[in-house]
Design an enzyme around this catalytic site. Sequence first.
Site, PDB file in Angstrom:
ATOM      1  N   LYS A   1       0.894  -1.180   0.000  1.00  0.00           N
ATOM      2  CA  LYS A   1       0.000   0.000   0.000  1.00  0.00           C
ATOM      3  C   LYS A   1       0.922   1.217   0.000  1.00  0.00           C
ATOM      4  CE  LYS A   1      -1.658   3.123   1.967  1.00  0.00           C
ATOM      5  NZ  LYS A   1      -1.543   4.564   1.537  1.00  0.00           N
TER       6      LYS A   1
ATOM      7  N   GLU B   1       9.962   2.030  10.334  1.00  0.00           N
ATOM      8  CA  GLU B   1      10.953   3.063  10.020  1.00  0.00           C
ATOM      9  C   GLU B   1      10.237   4.383  10.163  1.00  0.00           C
ATOM     10  OE1 GLU B   1      14.076   2.682   9.371  1.00  0.00           O
ATOM     11  OE2 GLU B   1      14.213   0.546   8.946  1.00  0.00           O
TER      12      GLU B   1
ATOM     13  N   CYS C   1      13.809  11.580   6.102  1.00  0.00           N
ATOM     14  CA  CYS C   1      13.689  11.278   7.533  1.00  0.00           C
ATOM     15  C   CYS C   1      15.039  11.285   8.231  1.00  0.00           C
ATOM     16  CB  CYS C   1      12.999   9.944   7.724  1.00  0.00           C
ATOM     17  SG  CYS C   1      13.621   8.709   6.600  1.00  0.00           S
TER      18      CYS C   1
ATOM     19  N   GLU D   1      10.103  16.846  14.253  1.00  0.00           N
ATOM     20  CA  GLU D   1      10.459  16.674  12.855  1.00  0.00           C
ATOM     21  C   GLU D   1       9.642  17.635  12.004  1.00  0.00           C
ATOM     22  OE1 GLU D   1       9.339  12.944  10.886  1.00  0.00           O
ATOM     23  OE2 GLU D   1      11.431  12.881  10.263  1.00  0.00           O
TER      24      GLU D   1
HETATM   25  P1  NAP Z   1       2.315   8.720   7.278  1.00  0.00           P
HETATM   26  O1  NAP Z   1       1.109   9.543   7.290  1.00  0.00           O
HETATM   27  O2  NAP Z   1       2.669   7.957   8.483  1.00  0.00           O
HETATM   28  O3  NAP Z   1       2.158   7.775   6.013  1.00  0.00           O
HETATM   29  C1  NAP Z   1       2.982   6.700   5.697  1.00  0.00           C
HETATM   30  C2  NAP Z   1       2.155   5.621   5.052  1.00  0.00           C
HETATM   31  O4  NAP Z   1       1.207   5.106   5.997  1.00  0.00           O
HETATM   32  C3  NAP Z   1       1.322   6.100   3.868  1.00  0.00           C
HETATM   33  O5  NAP Z   1       1.201   5.075   2.923  1.00  0.00           O
HETATM   34  C4  NAP Z   1      -0.011   6.376   4.534  1.00  0.00           C
HETATM   35  O6  NAP Z   1      -1.088   6.428   3.650  1.00  0.00           O
HETATM   36  C5  NAP Z   1      -0.113   5.217   5.480  1.00  0.00           C
HETATM   37  N1  NAP Z   1      -1.049   5.423   6.587  1.00  0.00           N
HETATM   38  C6  NAP Z   1      -1.544   6.584   7.081  1.00  0.00           C
HETATM   39  N2  NAP Z   1      -2.404   6.338   8.084  1.00  0.00           N
HETATM   40  C7  NAP Z   1      -2.451   4.996   8.247  1.00  0.00           C
HETATM   41  C8  NAP Z   1      -3.158   4.112   9.122  1.00  0.00           C
HETATM   42  N3  NAP Z   1      -3.984   4.577  10.055  1.00  0.00           N
HETATM   43  N4  NAP Z   1      -2.959   2.778   9.001  1.00  0.00           N
HETATM   44  C9  NAP Z   1      -2.120   2.285   8.071  1.00  0.00           C
HETATM   45  N5  NAP Z   1      -1.444   3.072   7.203  1.00  0.00           N
HETATM   46  C10 NAP Z   1      -1.592   4.405   7.291  1.00  0.00           C
HETATM   47  O7  NAP Z   1       3.606   9.555   6.927  1.00  0.00           O
HETATM   48  P2  NAP Z   1       3.766  10.634   5.809  1.00  0.00           P
HETATM   49  O8  NAP Z   1       3.254  11.922   6.315  1.00  0.00           O
HETATM   50  O9  NAP Z   1       3.224  10.142   4.530  1.00  0.00           O
HETATM   51  O10 NAP Z   1       5.380  10.666   5.688  1.00  0.00           O
HETATM   52  C11 NAP Z   1       6.171  11.528   6.431  1.00  0.00           C
HETATM   53  C12 NAP Z   1       6.675  10.878   7.706  1.00  0.00           C
HETATM   54  O11 NAP Z   1       7.293   9.617   7.443  1.00  0.00           O
HETATM   55  C13 NAP Z   1       7.725  11.652   8.407  1.00  0.00           C
HETATM   56  O12 NAP Z   1       7.477  11.655   9.794  1.00  0.00           O
HETATM   57  C14 NAP Z   1       9.016  10.917   8.100  1.00  0.00           C
HETATM   58  O13 NAP Z   1      10.072  11.054   8.993  1.00  0.00           O
HETATM   59  C15 NAP Z   1       8.579   9.541   8.063  1.00  0.00           C
HETATM   60  N6  NAP Z   1       9.495   8.750   7.236  1.00  0.00           N
HETATM   61  C16 NAP Z   1      10.368   7.897   7.837  1.00  0.00           C
HETATM   62  C17 NAP Z   1      11.261   7.184   7.074  1.00  0.00           C
HETATM   63  C18 NAP Z   1      12.242   6.228   7.669  1.00  0.00           C
HETATM   64  O14 NAP Z   1      12.849   5.469   6.945  1.00  0.00           O
HETATM   65  N7  NAP Z   1      12.433   6.191   8.944  1.00  0.00           N
HETATM   66  C19 NAP Z   1      11.250   7.323   5.708  1.00  0.00           C
HETATM   67  C20 NAP Z   1      10.351   8.201   5.137  1.00  0.00           C
HETATM   68  C21 NAP Z   1       9.468   8.904   5.923  1.00  0.00           C
HETATM   69  P3  NAP Z   1      -1.506   7.863   3.028  1.00  0.00           P
HETATM   70  O15 NAP Z   1      -0.471   8.157   2.011  1.00  0.00           O
HETATM   71  O16 NAP Z   1      -2.838   7.680   2.449  1.00  0.00           O
HETATM   72  O17 NAP Z   1      -1.494   8.851   4.159  1.00  0.00           O
END
Ligand code: NAP
Length: 462
Positions: free
Chosen positions: A170, A245, A279, A369
């Site tokens: 997904k 992650e 990140c 962040e």
């Molecule tokens: P996010 O909202 O957590 O989304 C990540 C993924 O999870 C997306 O596919 C999202 O779908 C999905 N998601 C959202 N709500 C969910 C739920 N309740 N249950 C299951 N899946 C769900 O994060 P983001 O805003 O897209 O990305 C930015 C964040 O990711 C930052 O905090 C960044 O640091 C972190 N990040 C960490 C790493 C690492 O390797 N540590 C790498 C990249 C990013 P949708 O797209 O539909 O929201």
Amino acid sequence: MKAHDGMYIDGAWRPAAGRDTIDVVNPADEQVIGQVPAGTVEDVDAAVRAARAAFPGWAATAPAERAARLTALRDVLAARKDEIAETVTAELGSPLAFSQTVHAGVPVLVAGSYAELAATYAFEEKVGNSTVYQEPVGVVGAITPWNYPLHQIVAKVAPALAAGCTVVLKPAEDTPLTAQLFAEAVAEAGVPAGVFNLVTGLGPVAGQALAEHPDVDLVSFTGSTAVGRRIGATAGAAVKRVALELGGKSANVILPSADLAKAVNVGVANVMSNSGQTCSAWTRMLVPAARYDEAVELAATAAAKYGDRIGPVVNAKQQARVRGYIEKGVAEGARIVAGGPESPREQGYFVSPTVFADVTPQMTIAQEEIFGPVLTILRYEDEEDALRIANGTVYGLAGAVWAGEESEAVAFARRLDTGQVDINGGRFNPLAPFGGYKQSGVGRELGTHGLSEYLQTKSLQF
Ligand code: NAP
Ligand code: MG
């Protein structure tokens, strides 16, 4: 942009169960460039069933055969590099040159590394009177973010396939077209039907259904700490494996003996790259008090050069969030020396490369962040003070240490509570384990450590 109006399930593009769609928007000009189906619980269930049915066959293939498929996948990704780069640029907004070298280039390296590991990894070993087998965990639910849309997918799918697992992906709602291209590449590489499946959709619907699905054996998630915490709780309740992650707030520690100009310039480039949506970015620069003013001036000059060169952030919500943090920094008493909260362009979700001086460790911009092109510069008195500040957040994903002697930087890096540290500007290594200490996550990606996340052990005694 080309978009499929179905889900890639069991080796074919199939109509979605529901009729809702997601608009894909180019963040550079706010135009809709395509539409993909918004997956439902039914789509996720169909994909998991396909992955389950394919699992025994794929798990039983010889590692050499899995290596051959991954080699083919690497070759397809390499052959379609331009198309991938253009797609990432269209839906993420990153400048084309960066999309080519990083967004399209790194996944080729990572897929290649797992092609090699699948062929050479010891899936079986003798320990005393036992033989220990490394067996695939089963069906993997992979949930990925938009910031490195293809890399995040390949960093999960390649090791999962190398291990003998099958996958349901997904991807992020903002970057589904790159994920569809990846599904095409998997098909072209001759990976058997059902081994890899794609369900596009919204996180709280399709993502949650995947994380909660009882027939998923392992959930691998990259994204925010808030969502990761929930996924971890769900997996814990079901006693299933989970890899997380999450976010970061990494420190770039410049020790007094370092080449200051180099450390500052590389540090600014690290934060501004991908519009700050990394990140592992070194968003806190730690500088000795005696050289603070010099460092601030260097950083302001370096950041100003990025003015026209960085892309937008991914969407309007992220733009508002980043600007909110910049305003908060000002309100809490930090001093802007480059950029600021005003939008630099009328159209597109752009944020000016911003540098804050006079940042103290407890300020919001030094703790949370931001995920945008915003650098904070903090001063420290001595090495112990630097260590306290560097380790003083809930995160521990990455970091950098600079010193005149490598050994001095290494000694300091060993005391950092973080999963990865670059010494004097060390280069990216696709085989180095990547993952977090503290609230930055659970588990590791890349290299053999990344592969072992998808394996479970069985020992036979003789
Ligand atoms: P996010 O909202 O957590 O989304 C990540 C993924 O999870 C997306 O596919 C999202 O779908 C999905 N998601 C959202 N709500 C969910 C739920 N309740 N249950 C299951 N899946 C769900 O994060 P983001 O805003 O897209 O990305 C930015 C964040 O990711 C930052 O905090 C960044 O640091 C972190 N990040 C960490 C790493 C690492 O390797 N540590 C790498 C990249 C990013 P949708 O797209 O539909 O929201
Ligand atoms: Mg978008």
